[in-house]
Design a protein around this motif. Structure first.
Motif, mmCIF file in Angstrom:
data_model
loop_
_atom_site.group_PDB
_atom_site.id
_atom_site.type_symbol
_atom_site.label_atom_id
_atom_site.label_comp_id
_atom_site.label_asym_id
_atom_site.label_seq_id
_atom_site.Cartn_x
_atom_site.Cartn_y
_atom_site.Cartn_z
ATOM 1 N N ASN A 135 19.140 -10.355 -10.352
ATOM 2 C CA ASN A 135 20.534 -10.615 -9.996
ATOM 3 C C ASN A 135 20.729 -11.926 -9.237
ATOM 4 O OD1 ASN A 135 22.291 -8.132 -10.784
ATOM 5 N ND2 ASN A 135 20.397 -7.265 -9.988
ATOM 6 N N ASP A 136 19.641 -12.727 -9.148
ATOM 7 C CA ASP A 136 19.735 -14.092 -8.622
ATOM 8 C C ASP A 136 20.176 -14.151 -7.165
ATOM 9 O OD1 ASP A 136 19.379 -16.849 -9.010
ATOM 10 O OD2 ASP A 136 21.520 -17.149 -9.364
ATOM 11 N N ALA A 137 19.711 -13.195 -6.362
ATOM 12 C CA ALA A 137 20.013 -13.247 -4.929
ATOM 13 C C ALA A 137 19.261 -14.408 -4.296
ATOM 14 C CB ALA A 137 19.622 -11.937 -4.256
ATOM 15 N N GLY A 138 19.845 -14.969 -3.248
ATOM 16 C CA GLY A 138 19.219 -16.110 -2.589
ATOM 17 C C GLY A 138 18.066 -15.736 -1.689
ATOM 18 N N GLY A 139 17.892 -14.443 -1.445
ATOM 19 C CA GLY A 139 16.816 -13.965 -0.596
ATOM 20 C C GLY A 139 17.003 -12.474 -0.365
ATOM 21 N N ILE A 140 16.197 -11.915 0.503
ATOM 22 C CA ILE A 140 16.327 -10.515 0.885
ATOM 23 C C ILE A 140 16.830 -10.477 2.321
ATOM 24 C CG2 ILE A 140 15.077 -8.369 1.363
ATOM 25 C CD1 ILE A 140 13.197 -9.124 -0.947
ATOM 26 N N GLY A 141 18.020 -9.923 2.505
ATOM 27 C CA GLY A 141 18.630 -9.894 3.824
ATOM 28 C C GLY A 141 18.285 -8.663 4.630
ATOM 29 N N LEU A 142 17.767 -7.639 3.940
ATOM 30 C CA LEU A 142 17.367 -6.412 4.621
ATOM 31 C C LEU A 142 16.321 -5.691 3.785
ATOM 32 C CD1 LEU A 142 17.555 -4.112 6.711
ATOM 33 C CD2 LEU A 142 19.489 -3.199 5.406
ATOM 34 N N PHE A 143 15.099 -5.669 4.277
ATOM 35 C CA PHE A 143 14.051 -4.831 3.707
ATOM 36 C C PHE A 143 13.894 -3.662 4.678
ATOM 37 C CE2 PHE A 143 9.528 -4.835 1.702
ATOM 38 C CZ PHE A 143 9.523 -3.452 1.688
ATOM 39 N N ARG A 144 14.293 -2.482 4.232
ATOM 40 C CA ARG A 144 14.245 -1.297 5.095
ATOM 41 C C ARG A 144 12.802 -0.775 5.145
ATOM 42 N NH1 ARG A 144 18.646 -0.631 1.565
ATOM 43 N NH2 ARG A 144 20.699 -0.727 2.571
ATOM 44 N N SER A 145 12.023 -1.279 6.074
ATOM 45 C CA SER A 145 10.597 -0.957 6.094
ATOM 46 C C SER A 145 10.319 0.511 6.398
ATOM 47 C CB SER A 145 9.873 -1.833 7.119
ATOM 48 O OG SER A 145 10.225 -1.478 8.444
ATOM 49 N N GLU A 146 11.302 1.236 6.915
ATOM 50 C CA GLU A 146 11.064 2.642 7.240
ATOM 51 C C GLU A 146 10.724 3.475 6.014
ATOM 52 O OE1 GLU A 146 15.585 1.985 7.197
ATOM 53 O OE2 GLU A 146 13.828 1.028 8.096
ATOM 54 N N PHE A 147 11.081 2.971 4.809
ATOM 55 C CA PHE A 147 10.757 3.731 3.608
ATOM 56 C C PHE A 147 9.255 3.808 3.377
ATOM 57 C CE2 PHE A 147 15.246 3.115 2.932
ATOM 58 C CZ PHE A 147 15.630 4.277 2.302
ATOM 59 N N LEU A 148 8.505 2.852 3.927
ATOM 60 C CA LEU A 148 7.046 2.939 3.864
ATOM 61 C C LEU A 148 6.564 4.163 4.640
ATOM 62 C CD1 LEU A 148 6.021 -0.790 4.471
ATOM 63 C CD2 LEU A 148 5.958 0.457 2.315
ATOM 64 N N TYR A 149 7.285 4.496 5.694
ATOM 65 C CA TYR A 149 6.931 5.645 6.525
ATOM 66 C C TYR A 149 7.482 6.934 5.921
ATOM 67 C CZ TYR A 149 5.844 2.055 10.008
ATOM 68 O OH TYR A 149 5.319 0.964 10.663
ATOM 69 N N LEU A 150 8.689 6.866 5.390
ATOM 70 C CA LEU A 150 9.308 8.051 4.806
ATOM 71 C C LEU A 150 8.567 8.537 3.563
ATOM 72 C CD1 LEU A 150 13.031 6.907 5.155
ATOM 73 C CD2 LEU A 150 12.022 8.880 6.307
ATOM 74 N N GLU A 151 7.970 7.608 2.822
ATOM 75 C CA GLU A 151 7.280 7.956 1.579
ATOM 76 C C GLU A 151 5.802 8.256 1.789
ATOM 77 O OE1 GLU A 151 8.099 4.551 -0.793
ATOM 78 O OE2 GLU A 151 10.215 5.047 -1.089
ATOM 79 N N SER A 152 5.349 8.220 3.042
ATOM 80 C CA SER A 152 3.939 8.452 3.338
ATOM 81 C C SER A 152 3.756 9.782 4.062
ATOM 82 C CB SER A 152 3.398 7.306 4.209
ATOM 83 O OG SER A 152 2.054 7.546 4.579
ATOM 84 N N GLU A 153 2.569 10.364 3.934
ATOM 85 C CA GLU A 153 2.266 11.623 4.606
ATOM 86 C C GLU A 153 1.671 11.395 5.985
ATOM 87 O OE1 GLU A 153 -0.173 13.923 2.034
ATOM 88 O OE2 GLU A 153 1.389 14.190 0.511
ATOM 89 N N THR A 154 1.366 10.152 6.299
ATOM 90 C CA THR A 154 0.866 9.801 7.618
ATOM 91 C C THR A 154 1.239 8.356 7.904
ATOM 92 O OG1 THR A 154 -1.091 9.784 9.055
ATOM 93 C CG2 THR A 154 -1.383 9.027 6.783
ATOM 94 N N PHE A 155 0.925 7.881 9.110
ATOM 95 C CA PHE A 155 1.311 6.519 9.460
ATOM 96 C C PHE A 155 0.675 5.511 8.497
ATOM 97 C CE2 PHE A 155 1.621 8.842 13.510
ATOM 98 C CZ PHE A 155 2.896 8.484 13.909
ATOM 99 N N PRO A 156 1.470 4.684 7.829
ATOM 100 C CA PRO A 156 0.878 3.680 6.944
ATOM 101 C C PRO A 156 0.025 2.706 7.740
ATOM 102 C CG PRO A 156 3.238 3.296 7.215
ATOM 103 C CD PRO A 156 2.936 4.613 7.855
#
Length: 540
Positions: free
Chosen positions: A286-307
Motif C-alpha cells: 500500500n506504499d506507506a512511507g514507514g511504520i508508525g506503530l508496531f504493536r510489539s505486545e503481539f509478540l507476547y500475546l502470541e507466545s506461551e512464555t516471555f519471548p
C-alpha cells in the motif's frame, strides 16, 4: 474441486495453471576416494564457483527487491566461507576417504538439523539456507550449473519448499503465485515473496501433490486457501474477488510514488500500523512511507512464555530489513488493561485501564524491559528503527526510561554489538497528564505519537470497552481535539515532530483538522494509506 488450507505469506488472488517446481535432482552416492587432496580441491573449486554465482544473484536481487533483502545472498556466501562448514566437509573427505558430494550432503544434513533443533524461529529458518548453499555446490559438482526453472507462460508455482535462490531466479512476469508444502513464515523466501508482492501460501502439507501439476488452481492469499480444479461457483466468486483486488491495485498504481501533499503544498507523512511480521507485506503493497506503530505486545500475546531477546531481535531485524531504510516505530510492550497475558501473572484489578499496564510494568519489572530494549537496539543496526513508550504521565518516567536505555547501550557496547547511537526515542500521548506537561516532555524526547483511543477514553472518563456507553463516547469531542492540538503546539515549540497512530488518524472527516493542527504524520491501517493519501491530496 479440491480445497487445501495453509498459511498466508502474502495476500492477493491468483488464477492459473499449477506448475510444480522442477529441480535438477541429484542422487548422492558414497564413493571411496584414494586421492583425498584432489577431492578437497574439487570441493574448494566448486565453492569458489558458487561464491561467484551468489555474487551475481546478489546483484539481481539488489535490483528486484532492494539491498536489505539481497543481503541473504551475502549471508549464503558467508556460509560457504564459514570455517566450521568447510572443516566439516574437509574432515569427512579426509577421515572417511569419501567423495566431496557425500561430504557436502552429510554436512548439510548435520547443520540443517542443528539449526532446526534451535528454539529461535529465525535460526530454524537458516536450516533452509544451509541446504540451499549445499545444493548449489552439488549442482556445480554434477555440472548442472544451478540454473533456475524457466517458465513459458504465467503459472502458479508449487513446490515442497522454495529456497531463496530459487525464488529470486524465477521470472517474475510469469509467476502468478507460489504455494508450498512446507516452509517458514520467517524464512528469507517468505520475506522476498512479501517484498516482491507475490501472493503466496505455505504449509499446505502432503495434501499438495505433484499429480496436480498442470491443473487449474486458484490461490486465495488473503485467506491462505488453494482450490484445485475449482467448480464454476468458486471460480466466479474468486474472479469477483480478484477484480476487487485489481481495482484496489489500480488505485495503488495511480497513487504510488506520489507525495502526500495538499493543494497548497503542505506535506504530511502517511505511515502504517502493524501488529506482526506478516503485516509488513501490506505496508509495502500500500506504499506507506514507514511504520508508525508496531504493536510489539503481539509478540507476547502470541507466545506461551516471555519471548527471548533473540526471538524479538529476529522479528525487529526482519521488519527493519523489509522496510529498507524507511522509519519503523516500535512501541514497547503495552500489556495490561484489555490485553492480558497469563504468564505475566497480573492480578485482577477493579479498574485495569487505570492500573498496572504498559510502561508501568516495564519500570516495575526492568528485566523484561531491558530484554526488549536490547533486542530493539541490536535490530537498529539493520534499518531506521525508532522506539516509543506508552502510557507516559510524567517527565520523571521518561528520565527513568532514559537511564535504563543508557544501561542497555553500555552493555551492548561492552559485548561488541552494533547499534544506532542516534536512534529516535518518542512517547505516546494518551493521557491528559501527558498533554498538560507536554511542553516539558517534548524537551526530553525526539517525537510524540498520539494514541487517540486511550486519550479519548481518559479524557471523557468513558470505558471504551463498555458498549452501554457507546452513545456517550465521542472521539470528535472538542476536549479530545483540544488535547491533540495542545500536544502538537508543545512538540513544535520544542522543534519536535508529532504523529497520530490511533483510530482517529484514519478518520477522513478529521484529516483537514489534523492538517490545520500541523500534525506531521498520520499512521493508519495499511488498507487506509491510499484513501488517506487521496484525501490529503484533495485538501486545500
Amino acid at each position: 474441486m479440491i480445497t487445501l488450507t495453509g498459511k498466508s505469506v502474502f495476500g492477493g488472488i491468483a488464477i492459473g495453471p499449477l506448475v510444480f517446481y522442477k529441480r535438477n535432482e541429484i542422487t548422492i552416492k558414497r564413493n571411496r576416494i584414494e586421492d583425498t587432496e584432489q577431492e578437497i580441491r574439487r570441493f574448494t573449486d566448486a565453492r569458489d564457483q558458487a561464491v561467484s554465482q551468489l555474487k551475481a544473484l546478489y546483484e539481481k536481487a539488489l535490483e528486484d527487491v532492494g539491498e536489505s533483502n539481497a543481503m541473504i545472498f551475502e549471508i549464503h556466501q558467508m556460509m560457504l566461507e564459514d570455517l566450521d562448514y568447510q572443516e566439516s566437509v574437509v574432515n569427512i573427505i579426509t577421515t572417511q576417504g569419501v567423495n566431496a558430494e557425500y561430504a557436502i550432503g552429510t554436512t548439510a544434513d548435520n547443520f540443517a538439523a542443528m539449526f532446526a533443533a534451535m528454539d529461535d524461529a529465525y535460526m530454524q529458518g537458516r536450516a533452509a539456507d544451509v541446504k540451499d548453499v549445499s545444493e548449489r555446490l552439488l549442482q556445480i559438482l554434477s555440472d548442472n550449473g544451478g540454473e533456475g526453472m524457466k517458465l513459458v507462460e504465467p503459472a502458479i508455482i508449487a513446490a515442497d519448499d522454495l529456497v531463496p535462490s530459487e525464488t529470486v531466479q524465477l521470472d517474475k512476469d510469469n509467476v502468478l503465485s507460489f504455494i508450498t508444502m512446507f516452509g517458514s513464515a520467517n524464512s528469507h523466501t517468505a520475506i522476498l515473496a512479501r517484498t516482491m508482492n507475490i501472493p503466496a501460501v505455505i504449509g499446505l502439507g502432503e495434501a499438495l501433490k505433484p499429480e496436480y501439476d498442470g491443473r487449474l488452481a486458484v490461490v486465495d492469499g488473503l485467506e491462505g486457501v488453494v482450490y484445485i480444479d475449482p467448480d464454476d461457483a468458486t471460480l466466479a466468486k474468486m474472479r469477483s474477488k480478484q477484480a476487487e483486488e485489481l481495482a484496489k491495485k489500480a488505485l495503488l498504481e495511480e497513487l504510488k510514488g506520489k507525495e502526500n501533499v495538499t493543494k497548497s503544498g503542505q506535506k504530511i507523512h502517511i505511515y502504517a500500523n502493524i501488529g506482526n511480521l506478516g503485516d509488513v507485506g501490506s505496508v509495502l503493497k500500500n506504499d506507506a512511507g514507514g511504520i508508525g506503530l508496531f504493536r510489539s505486545e503481539f509478540l507476547y500475546l502470541e507466545s506461551e512464555t516471555f519471548p527471548t531477546e533473540e526471538q524479538q531481535f529476529s522479528v525487529y531485524k526482519t521488519v527493519a530489513e523489509n522496510m529498507a531504510g524507511k522509519r519503523v516505530i516500535i512501541r514497547t510492550l503495552d500489556i495490561g488493561a484489555d490485553k492480558q497475558v497469563g504468564y505475566f501473572g497480573l492480578a485482577q484489578e477493579e479498574n485495569p485501564a487505570l492500573g498496572y499496564r504498559a510502561i508501568r510494568i516495564c519500570l516495575k519489572q526492568p528485566e523484561i524491559f531491558k530484554t526488549q530494549l536490547r533486542a530493539l537496539y541490536r535490530a537498529s543496526a539493520y534499518g531506521q528503527i525508532a522506539i516509543m513508550f506508552p502510557m507516559i504521565i510524567s517527565v520523571e518516567e521518561v528520565r527513568r526510561i532514559k537511564d535504563i536505555v543508557r544501561e542497555v547501550k553500555e552493555e551492548l557496547r561492552e559485548e561488541g554489538f552494533a547499534f544506532r547511537e542516534d536512534l529516535e526515542l518518542g512517547i505516546m500521548i494518551e493521557t491528559p497528564a501527558a498533554v498538560m506537561v507536554s511542553r516539558d516532555l517534548a524537551k526530553e524526547v525526539d517525537f510524540f505519537s498520539v494514541g487517540t483511543n486511550d486519550l479519548t477514553q481518559y479524557t471523557l472518563a468513558i470505558d471504551r470497552q463498555n458498549q452501554k456507553l457507546d452513545d456517550f463516547y465521542d472521539a470528535h469531542h472538542p476536549a479530545v481535539l483540544g488535547m491533540i492540538r495542545m500536544a502538537a503546539e508543545s512538540a513544535h515549540a520544542e522543534g519536535k515532530w508529532i504523529g497520530i497512530c490511533g483510530e482517529l488518524a484514519a478518520d477522513l472527516s478529521l484529516t483537514e483538522v489534523f492538517l490545520d493542527m500541523k500534525i506531521d504524520e498520520l499512521s493508519v491501517a495499511p488498507s487506509m494509506v491510499l484513501p488517506l493519501r487521496k484525501k490529503v491530496r484533495e485538501s486545500l
